[in-house]
Scaffold this active site. Structure first.
Site, PDB file in Angstrom:
ATOM      1  N   CYS A   1      -2.118   2.745   5.369  1.00 16.49           N
ATOM      2  CA  CYS A   1      -1.079   2.834   6.391  1.00 16.49           C
ATOM      3  C   CYS A   1       0.325   2.623   5.860  1.00 16.49           C
ATOM      4  O   CYS A   1       1.260   3.273   6.312  1.00 16.49           O
ATOM      5  CB  CYS A   1      -1.369   1.853   7.524  1.00 16.49           C
ATOM      6  SG  CYS A   1      -1.701   0.167   6.992  1.00 16.49           S
TER       7      CYS A   1
ATOM      8  N   CYS B   1      -4.524  -5.684   7.394  1.00 16.78           N
ATOM      9  CA  CYS B   1      -3.502  -5.354   8.390  1.00 16.78           C
ATOM     10  C   CYS B   1      -3.979  -5.726   9.786  1.00 16.78           C
ATOM     11  O   CYS B   1      -3.236  -6.317  10.576  1.00 16.78           O
ATOM     12  CB  CYS B   1      -3.160  -3.871   8.321  1.00 16.78           C
ATOM     13  SG  CYS B   1      -1.900  -3.359   9.522  1.00 16.78           S
TER      14      CYS B   1
END
Length: 361
Positions: free
Chosen positions: A193, A98
């Protein structure tokens, strides 16, 4: 200098905005929407609450604010990587991907390029050595996040600012409380996340399904249980095996035969290894061998991590014709192929980069 601040609504990134404004900057605030919102109804992390808190921060400091949607890119680059890595029987690291591909990749390509610097709430620092920027560890050893940043490249680290990297978490909370920031009492986010409140196994089952297989004791070859698919289990796993008479640990996976191999006891030898092999290694700032700092003919003393933990382990790094080999000074538990080995200097201050583990023994 034009600064973009990536803000999540949490206390860390809120204090980033506070400190930037105190230093005379007027950052443009961005909230990146990435999460689980698809046709089957999986919902993001609490995005609306995040956006509301970030909006309050932006209004308080008079900063421009924009919500940017990178949901499609996140699915294509990070979620698909996670699912495919698990399918192959390996251990993924979606948070590293990410940072590399989304926060400092897609965002930079579409918005960040307009700014001189990008500020984030990561617990990390940078050092300037020989005119080049290096990723360095944070003041707070427990909160340090350099291992999650160890796949970024030189162009990315050269542009990043970490305004809270020289603070302890307790100091960040104190600043937020003193400033009356709306996120001051907010709890830290936990877990992967993109999952939010979704159970990890439920997510994996949705994409890979179930396939019953045997759980075998490594030492005896005895079948002692059943599992629902090797992809639900990781090397070193202790919980969730459904076995009595433990503790039991996952020590190996036979992907072709869908078999989980376990060993009993707190620290059986089968759980531990001292050698980590990597086919490639990605240096953040520059290749230390090509730059002449390290000699490929010699062993290089380093410290390293293979999981997110405050502790560092000492070892010797070797570069060969077919990749890299790290020999640890002490036995380490749960060397999982697919995970990343993050390499630091001997003082565990400078973070040189990382390589995906291909084998541990």
């Amino acid at each position: 200098m034009d600064v973009a601040a990536l803000v999540s609504g949490g206390v860390d990134s809120s204090v980033v905005v506070h400190r930037l404004c105190e230093e005379g900057y007027k950052p443009a605030i961005f909230y990146i929407r990435i999460g689980m919102e698809d046709k089957d109804g999986y919902i993001d992390c609490p995005a609306e609450e995040d956006i509301e808190l970030t909006t309050l921060i932006a209004r308080r400091y008079g900063c421009p604010f924009e919500v940017v949607d990178l949901h499609k890119e996140y699915w294509e680059r990070v979620v698909s990587y996670t699912v495919e890595t698990v399918r192959r029987g390996l251990t993924p690291n979606p948070d590293m991907m990410c940072n590399k591909l989304i926060k400092f990749g897609c965002f930079e390509e579409r918005w960040g390029y307009q700014f001189d610097r990008i500020a984030t709430g990561h617990y990390a620092t940078t050092d300037l050595l020989n005119g080049k920027t290096y990723l360095s560890t944070a003041k707070d050893p427990v909160k340090d996040q350099t291992d999650f940043l160890a796949q970024i490249n030189f162009a990315q680290i050269s542009k990043l600012m970490f305004p809270i990297g020289h603070l302890l978490k307790s100091e960040v909370r104190a600043i937020a409380n003193a400033a009356g920031l709306p996120s001051a009492k907010r709890k830290d986010s936990q877990g992967i996340c993109f999952l939010g409140k979704i159970d990890y196994n439920d997510f994996i089952e949705r994409y890979l399904g179930k396939k019953e297989g045997r759980i075998i004791e490594l030492e005896t070859g005895k079948v002692i249980g059943r599992h629902q698919g090797y992809w639900f289990h990781t090397i070193g796993q202790r919980k969730g095996l459904g076995l009595s008479g433990g503790p039991w640990f996952v020590v190996k996976k036979d992907i072709k035969r869908n078999i989980i191999l376990v060993s009993r006891g707190y620290d059986p030898d089968a759980q531990y290894g001292k050698t980590i092999e990597m086919e490639t290694f990605d240096f953040i700032t520059e290749d230390a061998y090509e730059a002449g700092y390290w000699n490929r003919e010699d062993a290089t003393p380093v410290t390293f991590k293979i999981r997110h933990t405050p502790e560092f382990t000492r070892g010797l790094l070797y570069k060969g014709e077919k990749g890299y080999r790290l020999e640890s000074e002490e036995r380490i538990q749960g060397i999982a192929p697919g995970q990343y080995c993050v390499i630091y200097d001997e003082d565990h201050h400078l973070c040189y980069g990382s390589g995906m583990i291909t084998k541990g023994r």
